[in-house]
Design a protein around this motif. Structure first.
Motif, PDB file in Angstrom:
ATOM      1  N   ALA A  96      -3.898  -4.334  -2.475  1.00 42.42           N
ATOM      2  CA  ALA A  96      -3.507  -3.255  -2.634  1.00 42.42           C
ATOM      3  C   ALA A  96      -3.606  -2.304  -3.979  1.00 42.42           C
ATOM      4  O   ALA A  96      -3.497  -1.163  -3.977  1.00 42.42           O
ATOM      5  CB  ALA A  96      -1.659  -3.166  -2.684  1.00 42.42           C
ATOM      6  N   ASN A 129      -7.080  -1.700  -3.783  1.00 40.88           N
ATOM      7  CA  ASN A 129      -7.415   0.471  -3.198  1.00 40.88           C
ATOM      8  C   ASN A 129      -6.845   1.096  -3.770  1.00 40.88           C
ATOM      9  O   ASN A 129      -7.608   1.869  -3.341  1.00 40.88           O
ATOM     10  CB  ASN A 129      -7.151  -0.762  -1.827  1.00 40.88           C
ATOM     11  CG  ASN A 129      -7.645  -1.584  -1.407  1.00 40.88           C
ATOM     12  OD1 ASN A 129      -8.896  -1.864  -1.712  1.00 40.88           O
ATOM     13  ND2 ASN A 129      -7.243  -2.403  -0.320  1.00 40.88           N
ATOM     14  N   THR A 130      -6.207   0.965  -4.214  1.00 39.86           N
ATOM     15  CA  THR A 130      -5.087   1.779  -4.978  1.00 39.86           C
ATOM     16  C   THR A 130      -5.481   2.822  -6.340  1.00 39.86           C
ATOM     17  O   THR A 130      -6.084   3.754  -6.636  1.00 39.86           O
ATOM     18  CB  THR A 130      -3.316   2.379  -5.075  1.00 39.86           C
ATOM     19  OG1 THR A 130      -3.369   1.745  -3.233  1.00 39.86           O
ATOM     20  CG2 THR A 130      -2.556   3.337  -4.768  1.00 39.86           C
ATOM     21  N   PHE A 131      -5.291   1.888  -7.366  1.00 44.05           N
ATOM     22  CA  PHE A 131      -5.714   2.486  -8.156  1.00 44.05           C
ATOM     23  C   PHE A 131      -7.037   1.362  -8.981  1.00 44.05           C
ATOM     24  O   PHE A 131      -7.316   0.631  -9.641  1.00 44.05           O
ATOM     25  CB  PHE A 131      -4.465   1.632  -9.482  1.00 44.05           C
ATOM     26  CG  PHE A 131      -3.451   1.797  -9.166  1.00 44.05           C
ATOM     27  CD1 PHE A 131      -2.892   3.438  -9.834  1.00 44.05           C
ATOM     28  CD2 PHE A 131      -2.626   1.937  -8.355  1.00 44.05           C
ATOM     29  CE1 PHE A 131      -1.730   4.065 -10.328  1.00 44.05           C
ATOM     30  CE2 PHE A 131      -0.917   2.651  -8.470  1.00 44.05           C
ATOM     31  CZ  PHE A 131      -0.934   3.338  -9.043  1.00 44.05           C
ATOM     32  N   ARG A 132      -7.619   1.828  -8.617  1.00 47.57           N
ATOM     33  CA  ARG A 132      -9.480   1.789  -8.560  1.00 47.57           C
ATOM     34  C   ARG A 132      -9.659   1.657 -10.169  1.00 47.57           C
ATOM     35  O   ARG A 132      -9.252   2.828 -11.246  1.00 47.57           O
ATOM     36  CB  ARG A 132     -10.079   2.886  -8.222  1.00 47.57           C
ATOM     37  CG  ARG A 132     -10.774   2.356  -6.379  1.00 47.57           C
ATOM     38  CD  ARG A 132     -10.945   3.265  -5.630  1.00 47.57           C
ATOM     39  NE  ARG A 132     -11.350   3.192  -4.121  1.00 47.57           N
ATOM     40  CZ  ARG A 132     -11.411   2.367  -3.174  1.00 47.57           C
ATOM     41  NH1 ARG A 132     -11.779   1.268  -4.215  1.00 47.57           N
ATOM     42  NH2 ARG A 132     -11.318   2.442  -1.946  1.00 47.57           N
ATOM     43  N   ASN A 173       0.800  -1.114   0.370  1.00 47.57           N
ATOM     44  CA  ASN A 173      -0.223  -0.277   0.278  1.00 47.57           C
ATOM     45  C   ASN A 173       0.960   1.215  -0.211  1.00 47.57           C
ATOM     46  O   ASN A 173       0.456   2.180  -0.789  1.00 47.57           O
ATOM     47  CB  ASN A 173      -0.865  -0.312   0.742  1.00 47.57           C
ATOM     48  CG  ASN A 173      -2.633  -0.666   0.905  1.00 47.57           C
ATOM     49  OD1 ASN A 173      -2.643  -0.627  -0.074  1.00 47.57           O
ATOM     50  ND2 ASN A 173      -3.062  -1.533   2.267  1.00 47.57           N
ATOM     51  N   TYR A 193       0.985   6.193  -7.424  1.00 46.05           N
ATOM     52  CA  TYR A 193      -0.160   6.740  -7.733  1.00 46.05           C
ATOM     53  C   TYR A 193      -0.544   8.712  -7.280  1.00 46.05           C
ATOM     54  O   TYR A 193      -0.502   8.651  -8.110  1.00 46.05           O
ATOM     55  CB  TYR A 193      -1.549   6.291  -6.913  1.00 46.05           C
ATOM     56  CG  TYR A 193      -2.466   6.655  -7.422  1.00 46.05           C
ATOM     57  CD1 TYR A 193      -3.968   6.182  -8.107  1.00 46.05           C
ATOM     58  CD2 TYR A 193      -3.372   7.530  -6.467  1.00 46.05           C
ATOM     59  CE1 TYR A 193      -5.274   6.867  -8.752  1.00 46.05           C
ATOM     60  CE2 TYR A 193      -4.693   8.658  -6.625  1.00 46.05           C
ATOM     61  CZ  TYR A 193      -5.192   7.728  -7.284  1.00 46.05           C
ATOM     62  OH  TYR A 193      -6.571   8.391  -8.591  1.00 46.05           O
ATOM     63  N   LEU A 207       1.907   1.681  -4.028  1.00 45.77           N
ATOM     64  CA  LEU A 207       1.810   1.731  -4.493  1.00 45.77           C
ATOM     65  C   LEU A 207       0.893   3.358  -4.529  1.00 45.77           C
ATOM     66  O   LEU A 207       0.617   3.936  -5.364  1.00 45.77           O
ATOM     67  CB  LEU A 207       0.574   0.819  -4.635  1.00 45.77           C
ATOM     68  CG  LEU A 207       0.104  -0.384  -5.366  1.00 45.77           C
ATOM     69  CD1 LEU A 207       0.277  -1.871  -4.646  1.00 45.77           C
ATOM     70  CD2 LEU A 207       1.709  -0.230  -6.698  1.00 45.77           C
ATOM     71  N   CYS A 208       0.490   3.767  -2.939  1.00 43.89           N
ATOM     72  CA  CYS A 208      -0.219   5.095  -3.288  1.00 43.89           C
ATOM     73  C   CYS A 208       0.773   5.952  -3.263  1.00 43.89           C
ATOM     74  O   CYS A 208       0.693   6.665  -4.288  1.00 43.89           O
ATOM     75  CB  CYS A 208      -0.660   4.875  -1.232  1.00 43.89           C
ATOM     76  SG  CYS A 208      -1.535   4.335  -0.734  1.00 43.89           S
ATOM     77  N   ASN A 209       2.481   6.027  -3.233  1.00 47.11           N
ATOM     78  CA  ASN A 209       2.983   6.896  -3.917  1.00 47.11           C
ATOM     79  C   ASN A 209       3.284   6.924  -4.634  1.00 47.11           C
ATOM     80  O   ASN A 209       3.433   8.308  -5.843  1.00 47.11           O
ATOM     81  CB  ASN A 209       4.864   6.385  -2.768  1.00 47.11           C
ATOM     82  CG  ASN A 209       4.895   7.012  -1.486  1.00 47.11           C
ATOM     83  OD1 ASN A 209       4.419   8.158  -1.097  1.00 47.11           O
ATOM     84  ND2 ASN A 209       4.363   6.703  -0.145  1.00 47.11           N
TER      85      ASN A 209
END
Length: 234
Positions: free
Chosen positions: A116, A119-122, A84, A91, A87-89
């Motif tokens: 992950a 949840n991050t790249f919907r 997470n 994104y 991938l959040c960073n």
């Protein structure tokens, strides 16, 4: 973009302890945006230094089908929380250049990664590496003929050839056909592929070999050497 994360301290006078580090250069993001398909392979490799850890990487291929790293990250282990963070960073980095095209991710089904990504790249696509799937398949159903059937199924370019290859496998060994049928076809076969004909996660494996000499170095040395290799490549 650099993002550094430390372990939470219960006593504020205690020294900070390194936990994770995310690195992505704008030149890599611009190159992905302007010269690559929206297809990213993600994977992790264990570090061999004194403190251990795992290096996560997001890699794609350029217009000449060459290796093109986008971002990398040092974390404590492969788990849902560390994926997470990575991938959040990633994104955030892509959103900073207003990148809106749906991305197809390729992975080896690592622990916590599937959740992950969703949840991050919907709305993005997620595919599994066919080579990784074949290793599991081979352990239960070995044999040269079954191997040929498996790769015919994985590389089938349309529904007709996919069904034909699956029927040939069923005629050879029904147990192998049943095992493969339980794996959702749109996650690993070519004819369901989005944005790319790649059916294996070979780009991340090449990246892990590319940095192989530095995986036993201290973290700061590792990060700096990867930066130098990227600078030379660019």
């Amino acid at each position: 973009m650099f993002k550094l994360q430390f372990y939470e301290r219960t006593i504020m006078s205690d020294p900070s302890v390194f936990k994770r580090l995310f690195v992505s250069f704008k030149a890599c993001v611009d190159g992905f945006l302007n010269g690559c398909r929206p297809f990213i392979g993600v994977d992790g490799c264990h570090l061999k230094g004194t403190y251990g850890g795992v290096l996560l990487a997001a890699v794609t291929v350029d217009g000449n089908k060459g290796l093109f790293p986008i971002a990398y990250c040092v974390v404590e282990c492969e788990c849902k929380e560390s994926w997470n963070f990575f991938l959040c960073n990633l994104y955030i980095m892509l959103q900073s250049v207003n990148y809106v095209s749906p991305i197809t991710f390729m992975s080896d089904k690592q622990k916590g990664l599937c959740d992950a990504i969703s949840n991050t790249f919907r709305g993005c696509h997620h595919r599994w590496c066919s080579r990784h799937l074949y290793q599991n398949f081979k352990s239960l159903h070995p044999g040269v003929l079954l191997r040929k059937h498996f790769w015919r199924v994985a590389k089938a370019s349309n529904q007709f050839y996919f069904d034909k290859a699956m029927n040939d496998m069923k005629a050879t060994k029904k147990e192998a056909f049943d095992w493969l049928s339980r794996n959702t076809p749109n996650m690993w076969t070519r004819h369901f592929s989005c944005k790319s004909d790649h059916i294996t996660n070979s780009m991340t494996e090449s990246f892990n070999q590319w940095i192989g000499l530095y995986r036993g170095k201290p973290i700061l040395t590792l990060i700096d050497e990867i930066k130098k290799k990227l600078m030379n490549k660019m």
